[in-house]
Scaffold this active site. Structure first.
Site, PDB file in Angstrom:
ATOM      1  N   TYR A  18       0.828  -1.198   0.000  1.00 47.74           N
ATOM      2  CA  TYR A  18       0.000   0.000   0.000  1.00 47.74           C
ATOM      3  C   TYR A  18       0.867   1.255   0.000  1.00 47.74           C
ATOM      4  O   TYR A  18       1.884   1.313   0.698  1.00 47.74           O
ATOM      5  CB  TYR A  18      -0.903   0.034   1.225  1.00 47.74           C
ATOM      6  N   GLU A  57     -19.357   0.984  21.888  1.00 46.83           N
ATOM      7  CA  GLU A  57     -20.380   1.452  20.955  1.00 46.83           C
ATOM      8  C   GLU A  57     -20.786   2.907  21.162  1.00 46.83           C
ATOM      9  O   GLU A  57     -21.526   3.461  20.337  1.00 46.83           O
ATOM     10  CB  GLU A  57     -21.606   0.542  21.031  1.00 46.83           C
TER      11      GLU A  57
END
Length: 427
Positions: free
Chosen positions: A333, A406
């Site tokens: 990458y 969360e």
């Protein structure tokens, strides 16, 4: 993608999640209404992870959702990729938002009611599968942002492209995949974005956003060096050429590239030898040795210089001993570089979303194939904190104990929504 050290650094800067008025009330109400579904999506994806180029169930759920929102949806890109096109009520610029879909061959050790129990074959081995890099969060966040923005379709000036990408962690052996293949298959050919945004969850306090201009995540290239000597008896090394000693000298010589051959004030760089293989017996000097390793840096020019210096160093050290070294460098990458102008322009948006929880990201020596999109059009990639308050629950990405709080999910939806809205309205 990991680096707990960077996470620890940032943990000392911000310790609490504070509510911030991120968006106008009408938009925020849309975010609030979709959040239960975002949590449900995230838990479902977490419980049913799929490896790169095998995200069949995952991409099906995503495509069905985008179609239900009335978007133009393209599927099967780069094997399992999904692209949704949301055209606003008025013509204008195009902004792309990206999430990755693949999980990792990691057996989950987190005690959750929705923990993964999935097992599959990977490189001929039976492995557990886990969203140990948090891509379940990325998908759920972008699906939530898609719901919010689709509900405002008539008010939008311009177009939003939603990219759900497979195989960010790398394609299976012998296959192509990821961002590079999505681009090769033309996702920007018919509709070229004016900007692209992406996020990655990271083990910093939940709800914190970290971003920086320029090089943000490193390029990731691999190398193989084959040292050819001459086999002989271990009791008579002078009768041959010892490739093990030569390989040892090359290992040390390679470390002088970042420390003595590159401008240390320009960018950090890493040359790591990860394995050396050669020889069978204690009393036989082998004919050859093979070394493999990784190269990391944060700008394209330094990347090229490292490649040249690794080759020169290995070949000439080997030659000095009468051996030879064959160097093969495989490009991975590229550097993930945030466009400076775009990043400066969008920082007020992130500031509005998280207030004083917006911080400057350190350089991350992990790599990301978001870099391919950002090499095509101006891009900005940022990190969203998901670390719990309990330090015993904070683990780096790719750990079997990786846990995402969360409380970060609504911040992610707010951020991606706000970036799209602000970019479209500012052009």
């Amino acid at each position: 993608m990991l680096l707990l050290g960077a996470a620890t650094l940032l943990l000392t800067q911000v310790v609490a999640v504070q509510a911030q008025p991120a968006l106008p009330d009408a938009v925020q109400n849309r975010v609030d209404s979709v959040m239960p579904q975002v949590v449900e999506w995230r838990r479902d994806f977490h419980q049913h992870p799929e490896l790169g180029n095998r995200e069949f169930r995952t991409s099906g759920i995503i495509a069905e959702h985008l179609e239900a929102l009335g978007m133009e949806v393209k599927t099967g890109i780069a094997h399992t990729g999904v692209v949704g096109i949301l055209r606003g009520g008025q013509p204008g610029p195009v902004v792309a938002l990206r999430a990755d879909m693949d999980a990792l061959p990691v057996e989950e050790q987190v005690d959750l009611p929705f923990a993964s129990q999935v097992r599959t074959q990977y490189n001929g081995q039976d492995v557990g599968v886990m969203h140990a890099c948090g891509h379940d969060n990325h998908m759920a966040i972008l699906m939530g942002a898609a719901s919010v923005l689709a509900g405002m379709k008539d008010e939008l000036t311009g177009t939003v492209m939603f990219i759900f990408q497979p195989a960010e962690e790398g394609a299976p052996a012998g296959e192509e995949g990821g961002a590079e293949l999505m681009l090769a298959e033309g996702i920007f050919a018919d509709l070229r974005p004016d900007a692209v945004f992406g996020l990655h969850v990271w083990p910093i306090p939940a709800g914190v956003i970290a971003v920086r201009e320029g090089g943000t995540m490193a390029s990731s290239d691999s190398f193989t060096i084959r040292v050819q000597g001459q086999q002989t008896h271990g009791a008579a090394p002078w009768a041959g050429i010892d490739p093990i000693v030569v390989a040892s000298q090359i290992v040390m010589g390679l470390q002088t590239i970042p420390s003595r051959q590159l401008n240390a004030t320009t960018t950090p760089s890493i040359v790591t030898v990860g394995a050396i293989n050669g020889g069978l017996r204690s009393n036989i000097i082998p004919d050859s040795v093979e070394m493999i390793g990784t190269l990391r840096t944060f700008d394209a020019e330094t990347r090229t210089q490292i490649h040249e210096r690794v080759t020169r160093t290995a070949e000439q050290i080997a030659a000095s001993a009468g051996a030879t070294a064959e160097v093969d460098i495989s490009l991975g990458y590229p550097v993930t570089a945030n466009d400076p102008g775009l990043t400066r322009a969008m920082q007020p948006t992130l500031q509005r979303v998280v207030g004083d929880r917006l911080i400057e990201s350190p350089l991350i020596t992990g790599a990301e194939d978001f870099s391919y999109y950002a090499n095509e059009v101006p891009g900005m990639f940022f990190f969203l904190g998901i670390a719990a308050d309990d330090p015993d629950m904070v683990y780096p990405n790719h750990s079997p104990y990786f846990y995402a709080d969360e409380r970060a999910l609504p911040v992610g939806v707010q951020a991606m929504t706000a970036l799209a809205l602000d970019f479209l309205s500012s052009q």
